[in-house]
Write a protein that holds these residues in place. Sequence first.
Motif, mmCIF file in Angstrom:
data_model
loop_
_atom_site.group_PDB
_atom_site.id
_atom_site.type_symbol
_atom_site.label_atom_id
_atom_site.label_comp_id
_atom_site.label_asym_id
_atom_site.label_seq_id
_atom_site.Cartn_x
_atom_site.Cartn_y
_atom_site.Cartn_z
ATOM 1 N N ARG A 151 0.856 -1.183 0.000
ATOM 2 C CA ARG A 151 0.000 0.000 0.000
ATOM 3 C C ARG A 151 0.894 1.237 0.000
ATOM 4 N NH1 ARG A 151 -5.419 1.089 0.927
ATOM 5 N NH2 ARG A 151 -5.918 3.185 1.661
ATOM 6 N N ASP A 184 -3.948 8.167 3.324
ATOM 7 C CA ASP A 184 -3.278 7.358 4.345
ATOM 8 C C ASP A 184 -2.582 8.263 5.360
ATOM 9 O OD1 ASP A 184 -3.568 4.561 3.215
ATOM 10 O OD2 ASP A 184 -2.618 5.588 1.526
ATOM 11 N N CYS A 186 -13.898 11.373 9.875
ATOM 12 C CA CYS A 186 -13.759 9.915 9.779
ATOM 13 C C CYS A 186 -14.990 9.212 10.352
ATOM 14 C CB CYS A 186 -12.504 9.462 10.522
ATOM 15 S SG CYS A 186 -10.949 9.891 9.703
ATOM 16 N N ARG A 243 -14.939 5.544 9.114
ATOM 17 C CA ARG A 243 -13.536 5.156 8.983
ATOM 18 C C ARG A 243 -12.836 5.260 10.329
ATOM 19 N NH1 ARG A 243 -8.769 7.452 4.884
ATOM 20 N NH2 ARG A 243 -7.174 5.988 5.637
ATOM 21 N N ASP A 244 -11.943 4.315 10.603
ATOM 22 C CA ASP A 244 -11.147 4.342 11.819
ATOM 23 C C ASP A 244 -10.174 5.521 11.732
ATOM 24 O OD1 ASP A 244 -9.444 3.984 13.951
ATOM 25 O OD2 ASP A 244 -8.744 2.000 13.347
ATOM 26 N N THR A 253 -7.634 6.253 13.427
ATOM 27 C CA THR A 253 -6.244 5.896 13.658
ATOM 28 C C THR A 253 -5.574 5.338 12.404
ATOM 29 O OG1 THR A 253 -6.744 3.648 14.419
ATOM 30 C CG2 THR A 253 -6.756 5.406 16.077
ATOM 31 N N SER A 254 -6.341 5.103 11.344
ATOM 32 C CA SER A 254 -5.759 4.612 10.099
ATOM 33 C C SER A 254 -5.119 5.725 9.282
ATOM 34 C CB SER A 254 -6.827 3.901 9.257
ATOM 35 O OG SER A 254 -7.807 4.830 8.794
ATOM 36 N N ARG A 276 -2.325 8.673 9.294
ATOM 37 C CA ARG A 276 -1.170 9.224 9.990
ATOM 38 C C ARG A 276 -1.240 10.750 9.972
ATOM 39 N NH1 ARG A 276 5.344 8.496 8.767
ATOM 40 N NH2 ARG A 276 5.980 8.939 10.923
#
Length: 322
Positions: free
Chosen positions: A174, A196, A219, A224-225, A227-228, A230
């Motif tokens: 990825r 990302d 999120c 969406r999580d 913590t995914s 950065r």
Amino acid sequence: MSIAIGLQVWASHVAWADLMDAGRSIDGLGFESLWSNDHFFPALGPESVGGPVDGPIFEGWSVLGGWAAVTSRVRLGCLVSGAAYRNPGLLVRMATALDHASGGRAVLGIGAGWHERDHRMYGIAFPGVGERLDRLAEAAAICRGLLDGERVSMAGTWYSADDAVNDPPPLQSRLPLVIGGSGEKRTLRIVARHADWWNADGNDPAEFARLNGVLDEHCAAIGRDPTSIRRTIGQPPPLVRPTTRQAQRDLAAILMRHGMPADVARDTAAANHYAGPVSAISDRLEAMAEAGASLAVFDWMAPFDPQTLEALAGIAQTLAAD
């Protein structure tokens, strides 16, 4: 919380050999990431007070290719590419080629584009901010799909794709997509959907923490999580000296070398939290880490100061161990 350090090396007012040497040094000293920028003329100078500035500058993606050949471990990316400068399908192809050339170290960064002259000088449309964000959203969707190995079709206002593929794929499973910008209504919503990594503007820890919360809310709205994603932040050029006064004086001289008027350079250096002794820089980075940043990317301009670079490497090792 720990925080890593990267450097965005400006390709203006510098010889190619010195630019490559800077990349080697950053790689050898253990910094996490090495970035080019995406401007077509020097972006620091009288422009900051209303006038144009000219001068020598190398194209950012070509610089990344050069660094891929002279480095072995550091991540490589452009922070960030203006969405309008290259078709997003082409940009993914470029990032993929860089990933193969570097052995799987590429990062793809995009943003809406902010500098009007960068666009106008080569006939690239520079609409209002809302339309630029529409264009970024379309570009991000195409980049995300191609990086994910999908066949992408889109009939957008700004971009189209007809059963597009990215073959060969990146070496990385990825390849990270970085989206830069801090607009809380539109930009952070695009980040939440596609990125990302997020790269923020500004250098106030409290404001960064607030924007982190806004991104978390975006999120949550799409399931969406958070913590995914950065959280990273661009920072002004550092300069390490025994005293703040010495650091500000020497930083002002570097800024003037790049075209900034003397009075503006002195004021800019005086406002820079990273011009001073090691302890001041460490304290500010710790505050950024507490606000949620896991990577600080410093601007780095010629002449490249070895004292500062070595001190930053030491700071990076200490902070990574915390």
